[in-house]
Design an enzyme around this catalytic site. Structure first.
Site, PDB file in Angstrom:
ATOM      1  N   ILE A  71       0.836  -1.202   0.000  1.00  0.00           N
ATOM      2  CA  ILE A  71       0.000   0.000   0.000  1.00  0.00           C
ATOM      3  C   ILE A  71       0.867   1.247   0.000  1.00  0.00           C
ATOM      4  O   ILE A  71       0.609   2.213  -0.723  1.00  0.00           O
ATOM      5  CB  ILE A  71      -0.952  -0.008   1.209  1.00  0.00           C
ATOM      6  CG1 ILE A  71      -1.929  -1.180   1.097  1.00  0.00           C
ATOM      7  CG2 ILE A  71      -1.708   1.317   1.321  1.00  0.00           C
ATOM      8  CD1 ILE A  71      -2.707  -1.466   2.361  1.00  0.00           C
ATOM      9  N   THR A 121      -3.871   4.490   8.206  1.00  0.00           N
ATOM     10  CA  THR A 121      -4.785   3.513   7.595  1.00  0.00           C
ATOM     11  C   THR A 121      -4.189   2.110   7.693  1.00  0.00           C
ATOM     12  O   THR A 121      -4.622   1.209   6.988  1.00  0.00           O
ATOM     13  CB  THR A 121      -5.037   3.857   6.116  1.00  0.00           C
ATOM     14  OG1 THR A 121      -3.778   3.925   5.419  1.00  0.00           O
ATOM     15  CG2 THR A 121      -5.766   5.187   5.967  1.00  0.00           C
ATOM     16  N   ARG A 137      -2.242   0.118  10.999  1.00  0.00           N
ATOM     17  CA  ARG A 137      -2.538  -0.583  12.239  1.00  0.00           C
ATOM     18  C   ARG A 137      -2.514   0.424  13.384  1.00  0.00           C
ATOM     19  O   ARG A 137      -1.591   1.245  13.486  1.00  0.00           O
ATOM     20  CB  ARG A 137      -1.513  -1.701  12.508  1.00  0.00           C
ATOM     21  CG  ARG A 137      -1.563  -2.858  11.517  1.00  0.00           C
ATOM     22  CD  ARG A 137      -2.837  -3.671  11.684  1.00  0.00           C
ATOM     23  NE  ARG A 137      -2.885  -4.838  10.805  1.00  0.00           N
ATOM     24  CZ  ARG A 137      -3.499  -4.867   9.625  1.00  0.00           C
ATOM     25  NH1 ARG A 137      -4.103  -3.769   9.183  1.00  0.00           N
ATOM     26  NH2 ARG A 137      -3.526  -5.959   8.906  1.00  0.00           N
ATOM     27  N   ASP A 159      -8.098   5.798  10.485  1.00  0.00           N
ATOM     28  CA  ASP A 159      -9.034   4.746  10.095  1.00  0.00           C
ATOM     29  C   ASP A 159      -8.861   3.511  10.968  1.00  0.00           C
ATOM     30  O   ASP A 159      -9.705   2.629  10.972  1.00  0.00           O
ATOM     31  CB  ASP A 159      -8.826   4.376   8.623  1.00  0.00           C
ATOM     32  CG  ASP A 159      -9.919   3.465   8.104  1.00  0.00           C
ATOM     33  OD1 ASP A 159     -11.110   3.817   8.245  1.00  0.00           O
ATOM     34  OD2 ASP A 159      -9.588   2.387   7.559  1.00  0.00           O
ATOM     35  N   GLU A 176      -9.274  -0.748  19.147  1.00  0.00           N
ATOM     36  CA  GLU A 176     -10.217  -0.613  18.039  1.00  0.00           C
ATOM     37  C   GLU A 176     -11.449  -1.477  18.326  1.00  0.00           C
ATOM     38  O   GLU A 176     -11.310  -2.693  18.461  1.00  0.00           O
ATOM     39  CB  GLU A 176      -9.568  -1.056  16.734  1.00  0.00           C
ATOM     40  CG  GLU A 176     -10.410  -0.752  15.513  1.00  0.00           C
ATOM     41  CD  GLU A 176      -9.679  -1.091  14.225  1.00  0.00           C
ATOM     42  OE1 GLU A 176      -9.219  -0.168  13.537  1.00  0.00           O
ATOM     43  OE2 GLU A 176      -9.580  -2.302  13.915  1.00  0.00           O
ATOM     44  N   HIS A 220     -12.475   1.793  10.229  1.00  0.00           N
ATOM     45  CA  HIS A 220     -11.732   0.805   9.437  1.00  0.00           C
ATOM     46  C   HIS A 220     -12.393   0.591   8.066  1.00  0.00           C
ATOM     47  O   HIS A 220     -12.732  -0.527   7.686  1.00  0.00           O
ATOM     48  CB  HIS A 220     -11.655  -0.525  10.198  1.00  0.00           C
ATOM     49  CG  HIS A 220     -10.414  -1.306   9.881  1.00  0.00           C
ATOM     50  ND1 HIS A 220      -9.630  -1.887  10.847  1.00  0.00           N
ATOM     51  CD2 HIS A 220      -9.811  -1.600   8.706  1.00  0.00           C
ATOM     52  CE1 HIS A 220      -8.606  -2.526  10.286  1.00  0.00           C
ATOM     53  NE2 HIS A 220      -8.702  -2.354   8.975  1.00  0.00           N
ATOM     54  N   ALA A 263     -10.998   1.989   5.073  1.00  0.00           N
ATOM     55  CA  ALA A 263     -10.099   2.297   3.962  1.00  0.00           C
ATOM     56  C   ALA A 263     -10.013   1.155   2.958  1.00  0.00           C
ATOM     57  O   ALA A 263      -9.942   1.383   1.750  1.00  0.00           O
ATOM     58  CB  ALA A 263      -8.707   2.628   4.493  1.00  0.00           C
TER      59      ALA A 263
END
Length: 328
Positions: free
Chosen positions: A166, A237, A239, A262, A267, A286, A288
């Site tokens: 990414i 985006t 962890r 994100d 979380e 989350h 993305a």
């Protein structure tokens, strides 16, 4: 790979809520032209006993030794999602089962989302929007920022932490932009890497694309967050564990930094968490990665992997056990 002319059995062990999005009817029909398809939906014991290939995704069962004992013919696991870490166990590799992930197909939406956040961060969109919404007076236009107070992205230095699948896509988008971004990269495997302190000290926007590993926990700790110039922004985006959440909340509450998150640690964030109430922080659940209509990309990737496997071709998304230690 299949033996002789026997059609291999492919079992789609996907939870019902995602199965039809990942493998809509037309993709199932395409698969059925090549293999004997079972599912999608929860895999039945009888199906597993005959399975040559297993299609997995969000909510699929963990591939423990006990589970695999019920699938003695299994030769390949094709994961219609990103990381395979929550799915595979040593038993998979011990049995010589090939593993492939649609992480490449999932990377596109994440990179697009991260790049969009970089553009928003460059323009100080959160703080500007909040000031516009909260400004007083009867003349709405008077709440707009003065021309000289507006910010843009041309020539902005963006720090990319992690030249991952990414991360590389984000770097490519940045370098192709007409904005003329200056890009700094920190990654132990990247030849043009700079040290993380240097990146933090010189980047007004930092976007995180590193894996969540013991060695990357709290990469952005109090000391490194303090290095980021005033008015800077942090985008995550990847962890949530990459950032010290409490320290980031303090920096954002002071107004010194903005954040676009994100993913978080924990979380999700608990109700009433300070980050959720700050006007210069955007927290999304989350989203993305591939969502909604984008999920079909994962299904298409897996269908094409099945077709490659049937033809005896290399799998493009193959994951090796030796790679797991540095994957997300």
């Amino acid at each position: 790979m299949p033996v002789n002319d026997v059609r291999p059995v492919v079992v789609a062990a996907l939870e019902p809520g995602t199965a039809t999005s990942v493998l809509p009817a037309e993709l199932c029909e395409r698969l059925a032209g090549t293999v004997e398809l079972r599912g999608p939906g929860e895999a039945r014991r009888g199906d597993l006993a005959r399975a040559d290939v297993l299609i997995t995704g969000w909510g699929s069962p963990v591939l423990t030794g006990t589970f695999l004992d019920g699938a003695p013919r299994l030769r390949a696991v094709l994961h219609a999602a990103g990381s395979v870490k929550p799915l595979v166990t040593p038993a998979v590799w011990e049995r010589g089962i090939v593993v492939s992930s649609a992480a490449e197909a999932n990377a596109g939406p994440v990179a697009d989302y991260a790049f969009a956040l970089i553009v928003l961060a460059a323009k100080k969109a959160l703080a500007t929007a909040a000031a516009y919404a909260e400004g007083g007076g009867g003349d709405a236009r008077a709440r707009w920022p003065a021309f000289g107070d507006r910010q843009g992205g041309d020539g902005l230095t963006v720090g990319v932490v992690g030249a991952s699948r990414i991360g590389r896509k984000v770097i490519s988008r940045l370098r192709a932009s007409e904005a003329g971004y200056r890009v700094l990269v920190h990654d132990p495997y990247a030849p043009d890497s700079v040290d993380l302190d240097t990146l933090c000290r010189n980047s007004r926007v930092i976007t995180l694309h590193a894996p969540g590993l013991p060695g990357t926990r709290h990469l952005l700790n109090a000391a490194r967050l303090a290095l980021i110039p005033d008015g800077g922004a942090v985008i995550n985006t990847a962890r949530g564990s990459l950032i010290d959440t409490d320290e980031l909340a303090r920096e954002c509450a002071s107004g010194r930094l903005d954040a676009y998150l994100d993913v978080t640690e924990p979380e999700p964030l608990e109700t009433g968490h300070p980050l959720l109430g700050l006007r210069n922080v955007l927290v999304t659940p989350h989203i993305a990665g591939a969502q909604g209509s984008e999920v079909r990309r994962l299904g298409m990737w897996v269908v094409e992997e099945v077709e490659r496997w049937v033809r005896g071709l290399p799998l493009l998304g193959r994951v090796e056990e030796s790679e797991l230690h540095r994957l997300a």
